[in-house]
Design an enzyme around this catalytic site. Structure first.
Site, PDB file in Angstrom:
ATOM      1  N   GLU A   7       1.361  95.555 -34.124  1.00  0.00           N
ATOM      2  CA  GLU A   7       2.646  95.409 -34.815  1.00  0.00           C
ATOM      3  C   GLU A   7       3.751  96.265 -34.203  1.00  0.00           C
ATOM      4  O   GLU A   7       4.927  96.088 -34.540  1.00  0.00           O
ATOM      5  CB  GLU A   7       2.496  95.730 -36.311  1.00  0.00           C
TER       6      GLU A   7
ATOM      7  N   GLU B 118      12.841 107.119 -45.170  1.00  0.00           N
ATOM      8  CA  GLU B 118      11.809 107.440 -46.156  1.00  0.00           C
ATOM      9  C   GLU B 118      12.416 108.042 -47.422  1.00  0.00           C
ATOM     10  O   GLU B 118      12.000 107.705 -48.540  1.00  0.00           O
ATOM     11  CB  GLU B 118      10.794 108.405 -45.536  1.00  0.00           C
TER      12      GLU B 118
ATOM     13  N   LYS C 223      -2.147 109.268 -32.180  1.00  0.00           N
ATOM     14  CA  LYS C 223      -0.914 108.652 -31.679  1.00  0.00           C
ATOM     15  C   LYS C 223      -1.197 107.690 -30.528  1.00  0.00           C
ATOM     16  O   LYS C 223      -0.464 106.728 -30.320  1.00  0.00           O
ATOM     17  CB  LYS C 223       0.073 109.736 -31.242  1.00  0.00           C
TER      18      LYS C 223
ATOM     19  N   GLU D 188      14.032 105.266 -49.311  1.00  0.00           N
ATOM     20  CA  GLU D 188      13.012 104.462 -49.988  1.00  0.00           C
ATOM     21  C   GLU D 188      12.502 105.175 -51.232  1.00  0.00           C
ATOM     22  O   GLU D 188      12.309 104.553 -52.289  1.00  0.00           O
ATOM     23  CB  GLU D 188      11.873 104.167 -49.021  1.00  0.00           C
TER      24      GLU D 188
ATOM     25  N   SER E  75       4.933 104.790 -48.103  1.00  0.00           N
ATOM     26  CA  SER E  75       6.224 104.369 -47.564  1.00  0.00           C
ATOM     27  C   SER E  75       5.992 103.383 -46.436  1.00  0.00           C
ATOM     28  O   SER E  75       5.026 103.488 -45.679  1.00  0.00           O
ATOM     29  CB  SER E  75       6.989 105.594 -47.043  1.00  0.00           C
TER      30      SER E  75
ATOM     31  N   CYS F 184       0.369 118.808 -38.096  1.00  0.00           N
ATOM     32  CA  CYS F 184       0.365 118.485 -36.666  1.00  0.00           C
ATOM     33  C   CYS F 184       0.126 119.714 -35.786  1.00  0.00           C
ATOM     34  O   CYS F 184      -0.357 119.587 -34.662  1.00  0.00           O
ATOM     35  CB  CYS F 184       1.679 117.826 -36.273  1.00  0.00           C
TER      36      CYS F 184
END
Length: 590
Positions: free
Chosen positions: A381, A288, A373, A291, A334, A519
Site C-alpha cells: 500500500e 493525527e 521500517k 484526527e 489512527s 525508538c
C-alpha cells in the site's frame, strides 16, 4: 523488610538481598564472571536465566558439581570460588564445544566486532579446538532471509535470549525451541519463514542475540549503488532517535547528540538532498492530532459510532502486532501513516514536482533506528504502480558502516544543518524518538487548537518516563484527557486487554511503541548489550534537543504551513488523506 544474605566470593564478603544470584553478588563486588546466555535488561521483563551455556559456572564449597552463577540463588554463609583450575577447565570445555558446532566465517559475519561468543574466544585466548570435527558433523539449517531480518541458525548457540524476548517481553510468540539434539533450533512454528509468521520485525531478538544468528538485512550497498547512479536523485531522511545514538559508533558517550555531524556525513557520502524525518513527524502531528480532535469532538457530541481511544500508528512493528493479535480493533488506530512513509509520499509528489522530475527518478533512503521500517517500506500500500514511496531503509548501524567504509573522520566533521524544505522541524518532532513523545507532541497541538489559546508550558512531563505501562491525566480547557502509554509489545497487550475487559477507566488516546524506551531502543540502534542506562541517556538527549529548538509545536513549523498552503490544502482534506493516510489488514495468528 527484605532479608539480607551474607556470602563470601573469592575471599571477599558481601551482603545481598535474598533471592539474588551468585552473579548478582559477584557484580556487586566488581568480580567479572563471564556470561553468554544470561541477560538482564533492567526495568523490563527481559531476564534470560536459561543457564544453558554454562560459561558462568563457579565452584561452591560443599557442592559436588559446578554451579551456574546466573541461576544459582545465594545462601547464608555460601563460599564461592570463581577462578579455580576446575572452573577454568570447565569454561574452556564449554567454549570449545560451542565453537566446534559454530561456523568459522567470523571475518564476513555481520556481528563481527559485536559478537559476545567472539569476545569470549578472545578472552580465553582461544587458538585451537580439541573437538574440531568435519564440516558434516556440524548442525546446518536453511538460512531464513526476510525483508528486515536474517536468521542464520548455524550460528545459534541456543541461549534462548530471542525466545525470551519474543515470548515473555514482546508476547509476539514467533519463536520457540523445537526439535531435539543436533536438530534443536529456535524457530517459528513448523519452521515457517519469519515473513509468513506472526513476527512483527521489531528486531528486539537481533538486539539481544549474542552471535550472528539474528541480524538485520543490510541494504547499505543498495544505497551506494543508488548514489553511484547519475540518473537518480537520491534523497535521505533521518529519524529522531538516530541522532541520539549514532555517536556511540564513533566513540562518543551514550546520549551525545550528533545531529550536525550526521547531516555533514550524509552530504560527504553523496546524497543529493539531506532531509529530516522530523519534518514528517510534524506533518504526522498535523494529521493525527486533527484526527484525534475530530473523533473526540464527535464523541462529546454524542456520536456513538466514534471509536475511542485513538491509538497512535507511527510504529510499524506495533501496526503488524495489532493486525495479527487484535483484528477486531483495526478501526481504532489512527489512519495516519508513519513519519517515514509520509516523508516518502511527500518527497515523491510535492518535492519531485518542485524538482520537475518523475517519481521514478527519485530514490528515497531512510535512516531508521528500527528493523520494522525495512518491512514497512515494502508494504504494497506504500507504493504507486510498483514504485515505493521509500525505496531503501537502513539502520543506524548500517549508516555507521557506510561512514566508516567511506573513510570519513566523523569526529572531525563540522556541524551542518539539514536542507530545506523537508529538513525544518520543531521540538515536538524530535521527541517522537522516546516513549511518550508522539502523544506529547500531539497534545501540544491539539490543546492549542481545542482551546484557541497558547500553552503556558509545552512540557507535559506526566507523559514522560520509562515505566512500561503508564497513564496520565492532562487538563485541556474544561476537559481532562486520559492518556495511556506503553512501550514494549507485551505492555501494549496488557493495556489493550485491560481496555477490552473494562478494568480501567476509559482512555481518550493511547501511544504504543514496540521497543523498550521507544525508538531510542530500536532494534537497529548500536547494541546496548543489556545496559539500560544507555537507553536512559539517549532519552535525555532527545529531550535536550527538544528544549533547545526555537519552535516546539508542530503546527508552528513554517514549512509545514507552506506545504498545506501550496499543496495539501488542510489536514484531513482530500489530498492529505490520499497521500498521508492508510488502512490496515487482518492477518493470521499462526
Amino acid at each position: 523488610m527484605q532479608q539480607m544474605i551474607n556470602l563470601n566470593i573469592d575471599g571477599k564478603y558481601v551482603k545481598v538481598p535474598q533471592g539474588s544470584t551468585i552473579l548478582d553478588a559477584a557484580r556487586k563486588l566488581g568480580i567479572d564472571i563471564p556470561t553468554l546466555c544470561h541477560l538482564n535488561l533492567e526495568g523490563t521483563p527481559m531476564v534470560n536465566q536459561a543457564a544453558s551455556c554454562r560459561i558462568c559456572v563457579v565452584e561452591v564449597k560443599g557442592r559436588r558439581n559446578l554451579a551456574p552463577a546466573c541461576a544459582t540463588p545465594v545462601a547464608e554463609g555460601m563460599e564461592v570460588h570463581t577462578h579455580t583450575i576446575r572452573v577454568l577447565h570447565a569454561r574452556r570445555m564449554v567454549l570449545e564445544l560451542l565453537l566446534s558446532d559454530h561456523p568459522k566465517d567470523c571475518l564476513g559475519c555481520a556481528k563481527a566486532g559485536n559478537c559476545e561468543l567472539q569476545d569470549l574466544a578472545e578472552r580465553f585466548c582461544f587458538r585451537e579446538n580439541r573437538f574440531e570435527g568435519a564440516d558434516f558433523s556440524q548442525s546446518h539449517y536453511v538460512k531464513d532471509v526476510s525483508p528486515a531480518l536474517i536468521r542464520d541458525m548455524d550460528k545459534c548457540i541456543m541461549c534462548r535470549r530471542c525466545e525470551t524476548m519474543c515470548n515473555k517481553v514482546q508476547t509476539v510468540g514467533a519463536l520457540s525451541g523445537i526439535n531435539r539434539g543436533f536438530n534443536a533450533v529456535v524457530a517459528p512454528a513448523f519452521e515457517m519463514p519469519l515473513e509468513e509468521s506472526v513476527c512483527t520485525f521489531c528486531g528486539q531478538c537481533a538486539a539481544v542475540c549474542p552471535t550472528g544468528a539474528l541480524v538485520e538485512r543490510d541494504y547499505s550497498w543498495d544505497v551506494i549503488e543508488a548514489l553511484a547512479d547519475p540518473d537518480k536523485v537520491v534523497v535521505v531522511q533521518t529519524a529522531p532517535a538516530v541522532r541520539a545514538a549514532l555517536g556511540e559508533e564513533f566513540g562518543y558517550e551514550p546520549g551525545t547528540l550528533v545531529t550536525g555531524k550526521m547531516a555533514a556525513a550524509l552530504r560527504v557520502l553523496g546524497f543529493d538532498h539531506v532531509f529530516d524525518t522530523d519534518f514528517a513527524a510534524d506533518l504526522t502531528i498535523m494529521e493525527e492530532a486533527s484526527e484525534f480532535l475530530d473523533r473526540l469532538t464527535r464523541h462529546l457530541q454524542g456520536d456513538t459510532s466514534v471509536r475511542l481511544p485513538i491509538l497512535t500508528s507511527c510504529c510499524p512493528a506495533w501496526v503488524k502486532f495489532f493486525e495479527h493479535q487484535y483484528p477486531d480493533m483495526l478501526d481504532v488506530p489512527s489512519t495516519a501513516k508513519s513519519p517515514q512513509q509520509m516523508f516518502g509520499a511527500i518527497a515523491k509528489s510535492y518535492f519531485a514536482e518542485q524538482l520537475d522530475i518523475p517519481r521514478e527518478k527519485m530514490v528515497v533512503v531512510s535512516v531508521m533506528p528500527c528493523l520494522a521500517k525495512k518491512y514497512e517500506a515494502g508494504r504494497d500500500e506504500f507504493s504507486v504502480d510498483g514504485n515505493r514511496d521509500v525505496d531503501i531503509s537502513i539502520t543506524t548501524r548500517e549508516l555507521a558502516h557506510m561512514i566508516r567504509r567511506a573513510n570519513i573522520d566523523f569526529r572531525a566533521l563540522p556541524d551542518e544543518d539539514f536542507d530545506r524544505p523537508l529538513g525544518e522541524s520543531t521540538g515536538a518532532a524530535v521527541i517522537f524518538g522516546a516513549t511518550g513523545g508522539v502523544i506529547e507532541a500531539a497534545v501540544r497541538s491539539a490543546a492549542e487548537w481545542a482551546t484557541g489559546k497558547p500553552l503556558e508550558s509545552v512540557d507535559f512531563t506526566a507523559l514522560r518516563g520509562l515505566e512500561g505501562c503508564r497513564s496520565a491525566k492532562v487538563p485541556v480547557g474544561d476537559l481532562t484527557l486520559h492518556i495511556g502509554i506503553a512501550h514494549g509489545l507485551g505492555n501494549a497487550r496488557k493495556l489493550l486487554d485491560s481496555i477490552r475487559s473494562g478494568e480501567v477507566e476509559p482512555f481518550h488516546a493511547i501511544e504504543i511503541m514496540a521497543c523498550p524506551g521507544g525508538c531510542i531502543g530500536g532494534g537497529g540502534q548500536p547494541y546496548h548489550h543489556g545496559h539500560m542506562e544507555i537507553i536512559k541517556k539517549r532519552m535525555e538527549a532527545i529531550y535536550r534537543e527538544d528544549a533547545g529548538k526555537p519552535i516546539r509545536k508542530s503546527h508552528e513549523n513554517p514549512y509545514i504551513k507552506k506545504l498545506y498552503e501550496e499543496y495539501l490544502g488542510k489536514p484531513l482534506g482530500e489530498k492529505s488523506h490520499h497521500l498521508l493516510h492508510t488502512h490496515y489488514f487482518k492477518r493470521h495468528r499462526i
